[in-house]
Each structure stands twice: as structure tokens, then as C-alpha cells.
Design an enzyme around this catalytic site. Structure first.
Site, PDB file in Angstrom:
ATOM      1  N   HIS A 160      33.562 -21.985  40.472  1.00  0.00           N
ATOM      2  CA  HIS A 160      34.385 -23.154  39.917  1.00  0.00           C
ATOM      3  C   HIS A 160      33.157 -24.052  39.010  1.00  0.00           C
ATOM      4  O   HIS A 160      33.461 -25.183  38.901  1.00  0.00           O
ATOM      5  CB  HIS A 160      35.098 -24.092  40.797  1.00  0.00           C
ATOM      6  CG  HIS A 160      36.077 -23.363  41.536  1.00  0.00           C
ATOM      7  ND1 HIS A 160      36.727 -23.760  42.679  1.00  0.00           N
ATOM      8  CD2 HIS A 160      36.889 -22.454  41.188  1.00  0.00           C
ATOM      9  CE1 HIS A 160      37.766 -23.156  42.919  1.00  0.00           C
ATOM     10  NE2 HIS A 160      37.873 -22.121  42.179  1.00  0.00           N
ATOM     11  N   CYS A 200      30.549 -30.785  16.505  1.00  0.00           N
ATOM     12  CA  CYS A 200      31.807 -30.698  15.862  1.00  0.00           C
ATOM     13  C   CYS A 200      32.633 -32.321  16.284  1.00  0.00           C
ATOM     14  O   CYS A 200      33.915 -32.420  15.946  1.00  0.00           O
ATOM     15  CB  CYS A 200      32.836 -29.680  16.534  1.00  0.00           C
ATOM     16  SG  CYS A 200      33.371 -29.860  18.174  1.00  0.00           S
ATOM     17  N   ASN A 242      35.539 -23.126  60.465  1.00  0.00           N
ATOM     18  CA  ASN A 242      36.211 -24.575  60.049  1.00  0.00           C
ATOM     19  C   ASN A 242      36.945 -25.066  61.136  1.00  0.00           C
ATOM     20  O   ASN A 242      37.522 -24.548  61.922  1.00  0.00           O
ATOM     21  CB  ASN A 242      37.523 -23.914  58.959  1.00  0.00           C
ATOM     22  CG  ASN A 242      38.222 -24.975  58.109  1.00  0.00           C
ATOM     23  OD1 ASN A 242      38.350 -26.206  58.471  1.00  0.00           O
ATOM     24  ND2 ASN A 242      38.348 -24.857  57.091  1.00  0.00           N
ATOM     25  N   PRO A 243      36.608 -26.336  61.241  1.00  0.00           N
ATOM     26  CA  PRO A 243      37.079 -27.164  62.474  1.00  0.00           C
ATOM     27  C   PRO A 243      38.804 -27.184  62.454  1.00  0.00           C
ATOM     28  O   PRO A 243      39.345 -27.627  63.596  1.00  0.00           O
ATOM     29  CB  PRO A 243      36.554 -28.464  62.097  1.00  0.00           C
ATOM     30  CG  PRO A 243      36.237 -28.761  60.766  1.00  0.00           C
ATOM     31  CD  PRO A 243      35.974 -27.329  60.328  1.00  0.00           C
ATOM     32  N   ASN A 300      32.129 -24.655  45.449  1.00  0.00           N
ATOM     33  CA  ASN A 300      31.460 -25.975  45.321  1.00  0.00           C
ATOM     34  C   ASN A 300      30.889 -26.069  44.143  1.00  0.00           C
ATOM     35  O   ASN A 300      30.222 -25.281  43.423  1.00  0.00           O
ATOM     36  CB  ASN A 300      30.648 -26.294  46.389  1.00  0.00           C
ATOM     37  CG  ASN A 300      31.506 -26.288  47.555  1.00  0.00           C
ATOM     38  OD1 ASN A 300      32.662 -26.299  47.659  1.00  0.00           O
ATOM     39  ND2 ASN A 300      30.695 -26.470  48.845  1.00  0.00           N
TER      40      ASN A 300
END
Ligand code: BJW
Ligand code: ZN
Length: 255
Positions: free
Chosen positions: A124, A158, A221-222, A107
Site C-alpha cells: 500500500h 505541472c 492477532n489478539p 503498512n
């Protein structure tokens, strides 16, 4: 909703030497942050290659920048939920007991850190910070609802376009974060995969690496995922409910 966990599972958790946890978008769903691949998720409305890749950014920088600004608006307004706070309690408890605890997240919302988790491994990147897409220098733009820009700011060194500090498709994950995550997966005795569809590599390979190295693999996890069939224990429930219930049951048993 009441949950019943086997004595065997609770005892194994209490005796674990090293716990590693991988989280995905699902752990923030109960805070009000959209996931990617659920039926109402971001990828049901937007094409990943247009919004989460360097090619997409170069083709339409304003659109990509505005999409990230809109997501930042949401993230600024939400709070960590009981799933996040239970992982803080689990880390505190592990450290008090001399156990190792590693939290790895895909996340970018920083809700784990906001809840109080320490040393979070971000695979990430994060959506808060920014850097130059040309020279890679960090840029100190910080989003606020008032200053939300319609186009990417320009680099002060830059003139290149500024981009969010997230990892897009086709980009390398931060090497130190990936190495730390892989080391934790290889050496833990329990590996939790929480709220991730396990579709995106290399993160999705971590639970399997852990299991191959001998860890007990627990999925929360559902919904069924790409790796549910490899799970030793599958807790089919929202993490904001299942994690507090599991941790409370562990504490009751160890008291
Ligand atoms: C609940 C819940 C509740 C709901 N409680 N749960 C090997 C094989 C095949 C492909 C590849 C490979 N290696 C690399 C690739 C390519 C690519 C990849 O994996 N593609 C696949 C899609 C096929 N990987 C990459 O490009 C990565 N880079 C890389 O590998 O570099 C080296 C390389 C480069 C080039 C070629 C080869 C190698 C980079 C990946 C970057 C991913 N980026 C994103 C966007 C980040 C920025 C942003 O936020 O905008 O990261 S994509 C998106 O997916 C985001 C997420 O972190 C990631 C994972 O999603 P997640 O978290 O699992 O969310 P969902 O929505 O998928 O799932 C949510 C789950 O929650 C569901 O299961 C629900 O059921 C559940 N849920 N409510 C608990 N209440
Ligand atoms: Zn620059």
C-alpha cells in the site's frame, strides 16, 4: 505472559524451506500507531472514503493533506517494537540457514525498514514519499513538524496537487509488489498473517492463496479476523509479545 508452543509447530518452523509474512496495522499498534478498524482505530473517527480515496482528496484536498501530515507527526515520533525486531531476527536466521524469507506489509509507516528488515514488499505504498496527483512525477516534499503544510504543495512540473505515495481505495496496488507477494504466497511453506483484519483486498487473499498452495497458515492477532477460521495455527496475542516468544522457543529447540 508465558506462551507454550507445540513441539510439532516449532519443529515445522525450524524445518521450513520458505517463510512468507504478511503484516498489517496491528504490528505497529504497540509502537503507538493507530490501527484502522479497531474500536479506537482511525476508521472509528474518520470516513475511509473521505480520506483514503481520490474522490475524497479531490473534494477536500486540504483536509486529506492535513490528516496525512498529522499521521506523519505520529510516525516521526515512534519506534519499531519487539514484533518488528523479531521479524528482522527471523530474516537473519532464515538467510543464515539458506531458507527464503519474504516480508510483505500493508503498512505505510516504514517501521519494518527502520527496524532493519530488508527487501520489504510494500503493498500500500508509504506515507513518507509524495507524488503529483496529475502527472505522477515524484515530489521531494518531506514532512517535518516545523514545515507541516496545511494544504498540498504544488507540482513543480505541472502545478498539480501533491499527494502522499500511499494506495487509496479503488487504486491499483503497485503491480511488481503485488506479483512478488503473490509469488511468495504460492511458493512458501509457512505463511504468517500478523496484525491484519484481512478485510482489504487483494492483500487479504494472500493467506488463503498460500494455504491453497499447501502452506501452513499461522495467524498472530489478539482478535478474531475475517480469516481466523482458515488458520492452521491461531496465536491469539499481541505480536510484540507473541513473536519474540515464538522465535525464542524456536531458537531454544534448534540449539
Ligand atoms: C493487533 C494488535 C497487536 C491490534 N498485535 N495484532 C475484492 C473483494 C471486495 C472488495 C475488493 C476486492 N478487490 C478490491 C476491492 C476493493 C477494495 C477493498 O478491499 N475493499 C474492502 C474494504 C471491501 N480494495 C482496493 O480498493 C484496493 N485496490 C484494488 O484492489 O485495486 C484494483 C481494483 C480497483 C477498483 C475496483 C476493483 C479492483 C486498494 C486498497 C487500499 C487500502 N488502503 C488503505 C489506506 C492506505 C493509506 C493510509 O494508510 O492512509 O490501507 S485502507 C487501510 O486498510 C490501509 C491498510 O493497509 C488496510 C488494511 O488494514 P489492516 O492493516 O488490516 O488494519 P486493521 O485496522 O483493519 O486491522 C488491524 C488488526 O490488528 C486487527 O485485526 C486487530 O485485531 C489487530 N491488532 N493490536 C497484533 N498488538
Ligand atoms: Zn505534476
Amino acid at each position: 505472559m508465558s506462551y507454550i508452543f507445540s513441539d510439532n509447530l516449532l519443529q515445522t518452523l525450524i524445518e521450513a524451506r520458505s517463510i512468507a509474512v504478511l503484516t498489517g496495522a496491528g504490528i505497529s499498534a504497540e509502537s503507538g500507531v493507530a490501527t484502522f478498524r479497531d474500536p479506537n482505530g482511525l476508521w472509528a473517527k474518520f470516513r475511509p472514503e473521505e480520506l483514503a480515496s481520490m474522490d475524497g482528496f479531490l473534494k477536500n484536498p486540504n483536509r486529506v493533506w492535513e490528516w496525512y501530515e498529522a499521521r506523519r507527526d505520529v510516525i516521526d515520533r515512534v519506534q519499531p517494537n519487539a514484533g518488528h525486531t523479531t521479524l528482522v531476527q527471523m530474516q537473519d536466521w532464515c538467510e543464515q540457514q539458506g531458507k527464503r524469507f519474504t516480508l510483505i506489509t500493508q503498512n505505510v509507516d516504514r517501521l519494518h525498514q527502520q527496524a532493519g528488515s530488508r527487501d520489504v514488499i510494500e503493498l500500500h505504498g508509504n506515507i513518507i514519499e509524495n507524488y503529483c496527483s496529475r502527472c505522477t512525477k515524484p515530489h521531494d516534499y518531506r514532512h517535518s513538524a516545523e514545515t507541516a503544510a496545511k494544504e498540498p504543495p504544488r507540482c513543480t512540473y505541472c502545478g498539480g496537487m501533491i499527494r502522499p505515495a500511499v494506495v487509496w481505495f479503488g487504486e491499483m496496488l503497485p503491480p511488481l509488489a503485488l506479483e512478488a507477494a503473490q509469488e511468495a504466497a504460492r511458493t512458501c511453506t509457512i505463511f504468517f498473517s500478523i496484525g491484519t483484519s484481512a478485510e482489504v483486498y487483494p492483500a487479504a487473499g494472500l493467506p488463503i492463496e498460500a494455504k491453497r498452495a499447501g502452506a501452513l497458515f499461522i495467524e498472530v492477532n489478539p482478535n478474531e479476523t475475517a480469516i481466523t477460521r482458515f488458520a492452521d495455527v491461531s496465536i491469539s496475542a499481541p505480536s510484540g509479545e507473541a513473536l519474540p516468544a515464538l522465535f525464542a522457543a524456536m531458537m531454544a529447540k534448534s540449539a
